[in-house]
Design an enzyme around this catalytic site. Structure first.
Site, PDB file in Angstrom:
ATOM      1  N   ASP A 112      -1.732   7.964   2.132  1.00 32.03           N
ATOM      2  CA  ASP A 112      -1.206   6.988   3.075  1.00 32.03           C
ATOM      3  C   ASP A 112      -1.935   5.650   2.940  1.00 32.03           C
ATOM      4  O   ASP A 112      -3.001   5.559   2.321  1.00 32.03           O
ATOM      5  CB  ASP A 112      -1.217   7.514   4.513  1.00 32.03           C
ATOM      6  CG  ASP A 112      -2.615   7.815   5.032  1.00 32.03           C
ATOM      7  OD1 ASP A 112      -3.478   6.918   4.951  1.00 32.03           O
ATOM      8  OD2 ASP A 112      -2.844   8.930   5.529  1.00 32.03           O
ATOM      9  N   LYS A 113      -1.362   4.631   3.515  1.00 29.23           N
ATOM     10  CA  LYS A 113      -1.836   3.261   3.363  1.00 29.23           C
ATOM     11  C   LYS A 113      -3.303   3.097   3.769  1.00 29.23           C
ATOM     12  O   LYS A 113      -4.066   2.363   3.135  1.00 29.23           O
ATOM     13  CB  LYS A 113      -0.951   2.324   4.193  1.00 29.23           C
ATOM     14  CG  LYS A 113      -1.286   0.856   4.097  1.00 29.23           C
ATOM     15  CD  LYS A 113      -0.314   0.043   4.939  1.00 29.23           C
ATOM     16  CE  LYS A 113      -0.650  -1.429   4.941  1.00 29.23           C
ATOM     17  NZ  LYS A 113       0.292  -2.206   5.784  1.00 29.23           N
TER      18      LYS A 113
END
Length: 262
Positions: A112-113
């Site tokens: 994820d980011k």
């Protein structure tokens, strides 16, 4: 190409455009066309038909040419703030653009980011599909830092499995070990969406740092954020041996195979 055609997501995957999962997302978003008409999920590409992705033409002959490209498999240190999807919906810089590699490659799985660490990138569609199947149980190791001291009770519950209320599922038992006052390492064999963050949240903890250190036999080591390296021959062969018996079917294809009795 087979006389009765090839599934569109497989066609795009083998052409080195993206993984089958990403192909399905592009198809659902209306970004893929066959002979100028919007394609449907599960549709087949027939001999002589033309496929376009975001206006880029991918013909059957072009697909065959893609097999002449050098096979690429990279270990990449994804920095925080970079996304692994190439979707138009996310304005953040993506990992494909970040690397700007001369051959079209795409990530195996996601981080994820807000997370950082090891991610593998390749132009080998079948390799992606085998490693992405959650049932194949490939190990991934993470270093996690949280907002308050890690207790024995926290470690015990994480090891046993945590019920994730948002997903209505209980995580599989896993290896967890304390590595510092507010840090631990965890080894997962499943890949639920934002799994570690959700597990910690359920137990009243907030993740401050999440870094993937290993995928199967491939280690991040001293690779700097944003940097990459080619896998060694030893790493590649060990990984190929480990996934030799893995299915490269999608969930829907695997389910159909079982229902057909094959």
């Amino acid at each position: 190409m087979e006389a009765d055609g090839i599934r569109l997501n497989k066609f795009l995957s083998e052409a080195g455009i993206c993984s089958r999962r990403e192909a399905d997302r592009l198809i659902e978003a209306g970004k893929v066309k066959i002979n100028g008409q919007a394609a449907a999920t599960g549709q087949k590409v027939l001999p002589g038909q033309s496929v376009t992705v975001k206006g880029r033409v991918i013909t059957a002959s072009g697909r065959k040419e893609s097999h002449k490209e050098k096979q690429v498999l990279l270990a990449v240190h994804k920095p925080k703030g970079i996304v692994c999807t190439t979707s138009d919906k996310d304005r953040a810089p993506n990992i494909v653009d970040m690397l700007d590699y001369p051959v079209r490659i795409y990530p195996i799985g996601r981080l994820d980011k807000e997370s950082e660490g090891l991610i593998l990138m390749t132009n080998q569609g079948d390799l992606v599909n085998k490693m992405m199947r959650s049932g194949n149980a490939h190990e991934k190791e993470y270093l996690v830092k949280v907002n308050r001291p890690v207790t024995d009770d926290f470690i015990r519950k994480m090891k046993k499995g945590v019920h994730l209320s948002e997903l209505d599922v209980t995580t599989k038992p896993c290896f967890v070990a304390k590595t510092g006052e507010k840090a631990f390492k965890i080894i997962l064999t499943q890949g639920l969406n934002r799994q570690i963050r959700r597990m910690c949240k359920e137990l009243g903890f907030e993740v401050r740092l999440l870094k993937r250190m290993r995928i199967m036999n491939i280690e991040l080591g001293d690779l700097k954020p944003g940097a990459y390296r080619e896998l060694s021959k030893k790493e590649y062969h060990q990984m190929k041996e480990a996934i030799k018996g893995s299915s490269n079917l999608s969930y829907k294809e695997h389910k159909k195979e079982l229902s057909d009795g094959r």
